[in-house]
Scaffold this motif. Sequence first.
Motif, PDB file in Angstrom:
ATOM      1  N   PHE A  33      -5.847 -17.965 -43.202  1.00 51.79           N
ATOM      2  CA  PHE A  33      -5.883 -18.154 -44.720  1.00 51.79           C
ATOM      3  C   PHE A  33      -4.539 -17.670 -45.213  1.00 51.79           C
ATOM      4  N   CYS A  34      -4.156 -17.941 -46.576  1.00 46.46           N
ATOM      5  CA  CYS A  34      -2.857 -17.605 -47.182  1.00 46.46           C
ATOM      6  C   CYS A  34      -2.982 -17.803 -48.752  1.00 46.46           C
ATOM      7  N   ASP A  35      -2.027 -17.443 -49.468  1.00 48.68           N
ATOM      8  CA  ASP A  35      -1.958 -17.062 -50.800  1.00 48.68           C
ATOM      9  C   ASP A  35      -1.946 -18.408 -51.791  1.00 48.68           C
ATOM     10  N   ASN A  36      -1.342 -19.248 -51.330  1.00 48.35           N
ATOM     11  CA  ASN A  36      -1.091 -20.552 -52.094  1.00 48.35           C
ATOM     12  C   ASN A  36      -0.731 -21.484 -51.241  1.00 48.35           C
ATOM     13  N   CYS A  37      -0.593 -22.878 -51.946  1.00 48.85           N
ATOM     14  CA  CYS A  37      -0.550 -24.112 -51.466  1.00 48.85           C
ATOM     15  C   CYS A  37       0.847 -24.268 -50.541  1.00 48.85           C
ATOM     16  N   LEU A  38       1.785 -23.740 -51.200  1.00 49.67           N
ATOM     17  CA  LEU A  38       3.381 -23.801 -50.504  1.00 49.67           C
ATOM     18  C   LEU A  38       3.064 -22.841 -49.404  1.00 49.67           C
ATOM     19  N   MET A  39       2.602 -21.807 -49.254  1.00 48.79           N
ATOM     20  CA  MET A  39       2.513 -21.095 -47.712  1.00 48.79           C
ATOM     21  C   MET A  39       1.282 -22.138 -46.822  1.00 48.79           C
ATOM     22  N   GLY A  40       0.508 -22.576 -47.584  1.00 47.27           N
ATOM     23  CA  GLY A  40      -0.234 -23.619 -46.662  1.00 47.27           C
ATOM     24  C   GLY A  40       0.487 -24.547 -46.043  1.00 47.27           C
TER      25      GLY A  40
END
Length: 140
Positions: A33-40
């Motif tokens: 999991f991650c906080d935002n789509c950029l991190m994704g």
Amino acid sequence: MEAGNAKLLVIDHETVLRSLLVNVLKTDFQVWFCDNCLMGLQILSEGYTPDIIILEYNSPKLNGLQFLKEIRGSGYFKDLSIVVQTNTSGVSIANACSDYSVDLIVSKPYDPIWLKNRVTEIIRGKNNSAYPLITNRQAS
């Protein structure tokens, strides 16, 4: 594919909701999991290849539609199953996502167990809807 072997990537900036969803999903799936789509995008670029991505349409830094354009445009993730979750309801999101082969669109709030069951169906190839489902399924 067996559900227990499936790898999921959950992208959501709402910490409490993401934690709740991850805790429900991790009983049957391998979950990142991650906080935002950029991190994704960064996670994907580092070699993690999930079977399903559950992403927040209204993600900060890079929104869900931009994320979909990036990963579908790469060609590498063209067959990856995607579930879009959103606080915004309506046909406009379905229309925006229609060019990117989204499996399911879910309006928040929803019952995480209900979503886990839908993810299991997608993994098992039982998502037979001709169009993505827009729903706001809540716990009864």
